[in-house]
Design a protein around this motif. Structure first.
Motif, short mmCIF file in Angstrom:
data_model
loop_
_atom_site.label_atom_id
_atom_site.label_comp_id
_atom_site.label_asym_id
_atom_site.label_seq_id
_atom_site.Cartn_x
_atom_site.Cartn_y
_atom_site.Cartn_z
N GLY A 158 -0.57 4.85 -6.10
CA GLY A 158 -1.24 4.47 -4.85
C GLY A 158 -0.84 3.11 -4.30
O GLY A 158 -1.34 2.71 -3.25
N GLY A 159 0.02 2.41 -4.99
CA GLY A 159 0.44 1.10 -4.47
C GLY A 159 1.36 0.45 -5.46
O GLY A 159 1.56 0.94 -6.58
N ARG A 190 -0.68 10.38 5.99
CA ARG A 190 -1.35 9.67 7.08
C ARG A 190 -0.40 8.71 7.76
O ARG A 190 -0.44 8.53 8.96
N ARG A 191 0.44 8.08 6.96
CA ARG A 191 1.44 7.18 7.54
C ARG A 191 2.75 7.32 6.77
O ARG A 191 2.74 7.58 5.57
N ARG A 234 -1.04 13.75 1.70
CA ARG A 234 -2.15 14.71 1.77
C ARG A 234 -1.92 15.93 0.89
O ARG A 234 -2.27 17.05 1.25
N GLU A 239 2.50 7.89 12.31
CA GLU A 239 1.15 8.25 11.86
C GLU A 239 1.05 9.77 11.81
O GLU A 239 1.69 10.46 12.61
N GLU A 279 0.83 -1.19 0.00
CA GLU A 279 0.00 0.00 0.00
C GLU A 279 0.87 1.25 0.00
O GLU A 279 1.95 1.27 0.60
N ALA A 303 -1.06 7.43 1.87
CA ALA A 303 -2.07 8.48 1.90
C ALA A 303 -1.45 9.86 2.12
O ALA A 303 -1.70 10.53 3.12
#
Lengths: 314, 552
Positions: B391-392, B338-339, B353, B233, B208, B351
């Motif tokens: 995205g992955g 996010r991580r 931002r 995080e 991910e 993720a």
């Protein structure tokens, strides 16, 4: 007419209403509420969790066989709740940290067999569960925008595995059950898509409606390949909700929530009339639930700013 | 008296080059071309045979067993006979370039090239044909054929169809199933790493988010000792290629972060010295900092990677070359995710931002650049950048019975992946040579109308070349190509012969596909290059190449 809370709260916003029989749920900024009398009275549904503060609830999904198995799911600001007893008790679904804010929730029409649910989130893209909401994993391949506002699942999901996600910059489509996503070209650029509604006869008519933030309502009759505006003269604000009759397109009736007011079309979106105007005159309508569509005599639930839920008959 | 600057003596070899004229030129080249194509021919089709190549300087080792036309051509670096060698190296270059561009289609191109060349030579010798005029008519056919192939294109959907495509490329069902699933998930621009596995099986893994080469600077930053991994995080990111050597350099960034109640900070830099890190330890109660190495060794690639990371996270990158320093850092310069995580070798974000509109515009620009890029390195860099932003990513772990087996499967998977990306971008056409057989319908009217003997000959040759791949596939499967062709004579468009099931079939319904990009590239390479080769009239051999004179 009933209020979720004991008194009207001008800041209370109802995101979704869903239910079956006499058991109903309302997702709101004041939390998740449940009614056992068809919406006449409401109580906080999450008492059993002993939450220390109010956790807004944003989305709802009922099992297609809710009447028998009682499975219901609620998206919250901070995770996913699941209940297997008609909403009496709830458990938290397991999602990767940090806690996601759920914005949309769809359940597979073949949920009894496949146990699949998908959730849209504010910053984490799409979460997918294939074990009846126990564990949630992100599946964001090809999802170039992780702020999801709406989801729509094909009624023939078991066969075509098709889903649509409305995001801050447009629409994404998955044809493999939500494991990967591809951009859908819109004629309006990178516009926020707040609401989606898929035709119950999608397998045949490939019809999908998309409510946007500032570009009105769009319809595609070819599974998202091309789009055109409908009701352009009517919808000049954010289109927060689109509801199709369960008998669409045989009964081409649909309702749209736009800027706190409701509109209805009985000809597939060609002509629009104000709907529930006596309600919206008092307060903004934020949620509609019409499980049997918009034929005369059908029951209808409307959620209003302030926490009021009204049961009506079309 | 000797002149002041004596002219070096001109070597005799260079003075007397070996010049070869017709008909020796064409016949010599023809032998070389035939040699290469005949070596590749058995590999075409779903029932290929392998070609064993003896390893150079390793007499005690097993020969290399190959079924990839491009690889076989590349391994043949010289053939006996100088005239033959020119022909062999000509087609070798054509096939290898095709392999690099399309990932597949070399055997198809080889048999088409051979047909055009051999038939062309025959017309020139027997009927006094003019090679240049014929080449003009060949070139007229190419765009018509490409347009016809475009008309036949369809797009595949779902892992089953993609696996069918992969199987027509690899003839390896387990590998095809894995590739079908992977490309269904990651898409045509997705990131796929093919690595040697430890078991005998093929395995795949999905990751991910995005990750780059370049792990943490210090083991002290590890907060998951079991996995030897650092995880955060809601992280803020400072993205740069700066060299941070002194604690004082870091102060402005730390003050900014602590002042804004930032709890988790990732610093991407080229260097983060131990001395500089000491200040991080001092402040570890107030803020958790993860220092990671900026990705990529080459400056241009690194800047591109940092630019992508910045767009993904909403950061403003700091570049040493632009004179950026930490002194001017502001909150708006920091990105968010996010991580974030790092190991000894990699760091990744999940993720990011950043502004999704900017990200999608950026990806659209990269896609446009990729579509127009002709240079292989540029295309690879752009594909890598696009893959990072999707995205992955996926990793295919290739197992096998021996290192040789693993390497061959990895190469096969890599070539198949390239061809599948092309197929997903540009669609597919009916496979097994059926699309090329159907293309005959655009050449036949030209032949009917042609009056000029060279023109007539050129169109007849192209018609034969279009049949060559299908005929070769049938013969490789032990069938009589004349009989199969007779059976197919009245079959509708899109039909061919399914050699595995031994019957006529609608190729689309049978799941027999070829990547349109591969077939188009093969047609273009074969016909245009063979036409060019036919115009070669004189060969000049030097005993030693001119550059070797300098060293002499």
């Amino acid at each position: 007419m009933a209020y979720l809370t004991s008194q009207p709260d001008p800041n209370l916003f109802i995101y979704a209403i869903a239910g079956q029989g006499e058991t109903f749920f309302a997702a709101s900024t004041a939390g998740l509420y449940r009614s056992e009398d068809g919406g006449a009275t409401w109580a906080l549904a999450t008492e059993s969790l002993n939450l220390t503060e109010v956790v807004p609830s944003t989305a709802l999904a009922l099992s297609p066989d809710f009447a028998h198995e009682g499975a219901v799911f609620a998206g919250m600001a901070g995770g996913m709740l699941r209940s297997a007893d008609g909403g009496r008790t709830w458990l938290l679904g397991k999602a990767p940290p940090p806690p996601p804010t759920i914005t949309a929730l769809v359940i597979s029409p073949a949920f009894i067999e496949d146990g699949v649910l998908l959730a849209g989130t504010m910053e984490d893209g799409i979460l997918r569960s294939s074990d009846r909401g126990l564990r949630w994993l992100p599946w964001n391949f090809g999802l170039l925008d992780l702020s999801i506002y709406s989801l729509a699942i094909s009624p023939d999901f078991a066969a075509d595995e098709t889903l649509f996600a409305g995001a801050e910059t447009g629409i994404f489509r998955s044809t493999n059950g939500g494991r990967a996503w591809r951009e859908v070209d819109l004629p309006i650029g990178f516009e926020t898509v707040l609401s989606l509604a898929i035709s119950p006869a999608y397998r045949l008519d490939r019809t999908l409606f998309a409510g946007t933030e500032s570009q009105g309502l769009l319809v595609s009759a070819d599974g998202g390949a091309s789009w055109k505006h409908v009701g352009r003269e009517v919808f000049d604000g954010p289109v927060n909700g689109v509801l199709l009759s369960p008998e669409y397109p045989a009964r081409p009736e649909m309702a749209v929530l736009c800027s706190g007011a409701a509109w209805i079309s009985r000809d597939g979106g060609q002509g629009w009339q104000p709907f529930l105007s006596e309600l919206s005159a008092e307060n903004e309508i934020t949620a509609l639930y019409a499980p049997r569509g918009f034929a005369p005599g059908s029951p209808l639930w409307a959620g209003l700013v302030g926490g009021e839920v009204t049961r009506l008959t079309v | 008296m000797m002149p002041r600057n004596p002219r070096p003596p001109i070597p005799t070899d260079f003075q007397r080059p070996n010049v070869v004229f017709q008909p020796k030129t064409r016949l010599g080249m023809q032998r070389g071309i035939n040699l290469i194509v005949d070596a590749i021919r058995p590999t075409l089709g779903p029932l290929p045979r392998v070609v064993a190549l003896k390893r150079i300087g390793a007499n005690d080792q097993l020969p290399e067993l190959l079924d990839s036309g491009g690889l076989i051509a590349r391994r043949i670096i010289q053939v006996k006979g100088r005239d033959e060698d020119v022909g062999a190296m000509f087609i070798r270059h054509v096939l290898w370039k095709l392999q690099e561009k399309a990932g597949d289609g070399t055997a198809t191109a080889a048999v088409m090239f051979q047909t055009v060349y051999n038939q062309g030579v025959r017309h020139i010798i027997n009927s006094g044909g003019n090679a240049m005029r014929m080449r003009g008519f060949f070139d007229r056919c190419v765009p018509l054929l490409l347009a016809e192939l475009d008309c036949m294109r369809t797009h595949l959907q779902g892992k089953e169809q993609l696996a069918q495509l992969a199987e027509t490329i690899t003839h390896n069902r387990p590998l095809a199933e894995k590739l079908g699933e992977i490309f269904d998930i990651i898409g045509e621009y997705g990131r796929l790493e093919i690595r040697s596995g430890r078991s005998r099986e093929l395995e795949r893994e999905y990751v991910e988010g995005i990750y780059w080469d370049g792990g943490w600077f210090s083991r002290d930053m590890v907060n998951n000792p079991v996995m030897q991994r650092s995880e955060m995080e809601d992280a803020h990111l400072f993205v740069s290629d700066l060299e941070i050597n002194e604690p004082a350099d870091l102060l402005p960034l730390l003050e900014l972060a602590i002042g804004n109640q930032i709890k988790n900070l990732v610093i991407v830099a080229t260097v983060l010295s131990d001395r500089a890190m000491s200040i991080l330890h001092t402040n570890r109660e107030k803020i958790t900092v993860l220092g990671v190495k900026a990705p990529e060794a080459m400056a241009t690639k690194r800047q591109a990677a940092l630019q992508d990371l910045a767009i993904l996270t909403g950061a403003q990158p700091f570049f040493k070359a632009a004179g950026d320093t930490l002194a001017g850092v502001k909150l708006a310069h920091l990105g968010r995710a996010r991580r974030a995580w790092a190991t000894r070798e990699f760091f990744g974000v999940v993720a990011g931002r950043g502004d999704p509109r900017r990200l999608r515009q950026h990806i659209a620009e990269l896609r446009r650049s990729f579509a127009s890029a002709a240079d292989k390195d540029t295309r690879e860099l752009l594909l890598s950048r696009l893959g990072h932003l999707m995205g992955g990513s996926a990793t295919l772990w290739v197992g096998g019975f021996s290192p040789v087996d693993i390497e061959q499967t990895k190469e096969l998977a890599s070539n198949a992946a390239e061809a599948m990306r092309g197929a997903m971008r540009e669609g597919v056409v009916p496979g097994g040579g059926a699309a090329l057989l159907d293309c005959r319908r655009v050449i036949r009217p030209l032949l009917d109308e042609a009056k000029d003997p060279d023109e007539k000959a050129a169109y007849r040759i192209v018609l034969k070349a279009l049949e060559a791949p299908a005929r070769t596939i049938w013969r490789n499967a032990g069938l009589e190509d004349i009989e199969v062709m007779a059976d197919l004579r009245n079959a509708p468009a899109g039909w061919g012969y399914d050699v595995l099931r031994r019957r006529l079939a609608n190729m689309a319904e049978a799941g027999i596909w070829d990547a349109a990009s591969v077939v188009k590239a093969a047609v273009h390479s074969a016909i245009a290059s063979a036409g060019l080769a036919l115009t070669t009239d004189v060969l000049v051999h030097r005993k030693r190449p001119p550059e070797s004179l300098d060293t002499a």
